[in-house]
Design a protein around this motif. Structure first.
Motif, PDB file in Angstrom:
ATOM      1  N   ARG A 299       3.470   0.156   9.317  1.00  0.00           N
ATOM      2  CA  ARG A 299       4.717   0.916   9.246  1.00  0.00           C
ATOM      3  C   ARG A 299       5.924   0.007   8.975  1.00  0.00           C
ATOM      4  NH1 ARG A 299       3.745   6.017  10.066  1.00  0.00           N
ATOM      5  NH2 ARG A 299       1.854   6.611  11.168  1.00  0.00           N
TER       6      ARG A 299
ATOM      7  N   CYS B 299       4.404   6.381   6.795  1.00  0.00           N
ATOM      8  CA  CYS B 299       5.809   6.358   6.354  1.00  0.00           C
ATOM      9  C   CYS B 299       6.069   7.327   5.204  1.00  0.00           C
ATOM     10  CB  CYS B 299       6.231   4.937   5.989  1.00  0.00           C
ATOM     11  SG  CYS B 299       6.317   3.839   7.399  1.00  0.00           S
ATOM     12  N   HIS B 300       5.485   8.499   5.292  1.00  0.00           N
ATOM     13  CA  HIS B 300       5.714   9.560   4.306  1.00  0.00           C
ATOM     14  C   HIS B 300       5.371   9.133   2.878  1.00  0.00           C
ATOM     15  CE1 HIS B 300       7.617  11.808   7.500  1.00  0.00           C
ATOM     16  NE2 HIS B 300       8.376  10.762   7.765  1.00  0.00           N
ATOM     17  N   GLY B 301       4.410   8.253   2.733  1.00  0.00           N
ATOM     18  CA  GLY B 301       3.963   7.837   1.414  1.00  0.00           C
ATOM     19  C   GLY B 301       4.812   6.768   0.755  1.00  0.00           C
ATOM     20  N   LYS B 302       5.758   6.195   1.489  1.00  0.00           N
ATOM     21  CA  LYS B 302       6.558   5.092   0.934  1.00  0.00           C
ATOM     22  C   LYS B 302       5.681   3.855   0.815  1.00  0.00           C
ATOM     23  CE  LYS B 302      11.020   6.432   2.806  1.00  0.00           C
ATOM     24  NZ  LYS B 302      12.171   5.990   3.602  1.00  0.00           N
TER      25      LYS B 302
ATOM     26  N   THR C 218       0.840  -1.199   0.000  1.00  0.00           N
ATOM     27  CA  THR C 218       0.000   0.000   0.000  1.00  0.00           C
ATOM     28  C   THR C 218       0.873   1.247   0.000  1.00  0.00           C
ATOM     29  OG1 THR C 218      -0.111  -0.131   2.421  1.00  0.00           O
ATOM     30  CG2 THR C 218      -1.939  -1.098   1.189  1.00  0.00           C
ATOM     31  N   ILE C 219       0.321   2.295  -0.563  1.00  0.00           N
ATOM     32  CA  ILE C 219       0.983   3.596  -0.552  1.00  0.00           C
ATOM     33  C   ILE C 219      -0.030   4.585  -0.002  1.00  0.00           C
ATOM     34  CG2 ILE C 219       2.040   5.412  -1.929  1.00  0.00           C
ATOM     35  CD1 ILE C 219       2.926   3.183  -3.879  1.00  0.00           C
ATOM     36  N   ASN C 220       0.297   5.106   1.178  1.00  0.00           N
ATOM     37  CA  ASN C 220      -0.602   6.007   1.889  1.00  0.00           C
ATOM     38  C   ASN C 220       0.229   7.202   2.360  1.00  0.00           C
ATOM     39  OD1 ASN C 220      -2.131   7.325   3.859  1.00  0.00           O
ATOM     40  ND2 ASN C 220      -2.985   5.441   4.675  1.00  0.00           N
ATOM     41  N   PRO C 221      -0.136   8.409   1.945  1.00  0.00           N
ATOM     42  CA  PRO C 221       0.670   9.569   2.346  1.00  0.00           C
ATOM     43  C   PRO C 221       0.754   9.774   3.862  1.00  0.00           C
ATOM     44  CG  PRO C 221      -1.326  10.259   1.193  1.00  0.00           C
ATOM     45  CD  PRO C 221      -1.278   8.767   1.140  1.00  0.00           C
ATOM     46  N   ASP C 222      -0.158   9.165   4.610  1.00  0.00           N
ATOM     47  CA  ASP C 222      -0.150   9.303   6.068  1.00  0.00           C
ATOM     48  C   ASP C 222       0.671   8.229   6.778  1.00  0.00           C
ATOM     49  OD1 ASP C 222      -1.849  11.531   5.936  1.00  0.00           O
ATOM     50  OD2 ASP C 222      -3.620  10.250   5.879  1.00  0.00           O
TER      51      ASP C 222
ATOM     52  N   THR D  82       4.447   0.446   1.674  1.00  0.00           N
ATOM     53  CA  THR D  82       4.506  -0.327   2.916  1.00  0.00           C
ATOM     54  C   THR D  82       3.712  -1.613   2.771  1.00  0.00           C
ATOM     55  OG1 THR D  82       2.565   0.783   3.836  1.00  0.00           O
ATOM     56  CG2 THR D  82       4.723   1.741   4.361  1.00  0.00           C
TER      57      THR D  82
ATOM     58  N   ASN E 240      -0.424  -1.390   4.779  1.00  0.00           N
ATOM     59  CA  ASN E 240      -0.698  -0.105   5.412  1.00  0.00           C
ATOM     60  C   ASN E 240      -0.143  -0.021   6.837  1.00  0.00           C
ATOM     61  OD1 ASN E 240      -1.706   2.409   4.600  1.00  0.00           O
ATOM     62  ND2 ASN E 240      -3.519   2.155   5.850  1.00  0.00           N
TER      63      ASN E 240
END
Length: 69
Positions: free
Chosen positions: A25, A15-18, A9-13, A20, A23
């Motif tokens: 950390r 790990c800074h949008g890395k 997943t890529i979520n801006p909230d 992951t 979802n």
């Protein structure tokens, strides 16, 4: 393989949008670093019990497709 990639997943909230795992950390980059340091799947899961074998496979699959290796 589609099932594996859905674990990334890529979520801006988070790990800074890395990218992951599920979802959480746990950045894909960290999983790959652990593997490249010589850790095996079981060792990684022992250190990070929230992870599953499929998460590690998904990280490898994601990197393979992102960087065409």
């Amino acid at each position: 393989m589609e099932n594996l990639i859905s674990r990334i997943t890529i979520n801006p909230d988070v790990c800074h949008g890395k990218a992951t795992v599920r979802n959480m950390r746990y950045p894909v980059e960290m999983i790959l670093d652990l593997l490249s340091s010589g850790m095996g799947f079981q060792e990684i899961i022992e250190d990070y019990p929230a992870l599953e074998n499929e998460d590690i496979l998904a990280s490898i699959y994601y990197a393979k497709n992102k960087y065409n290796v």
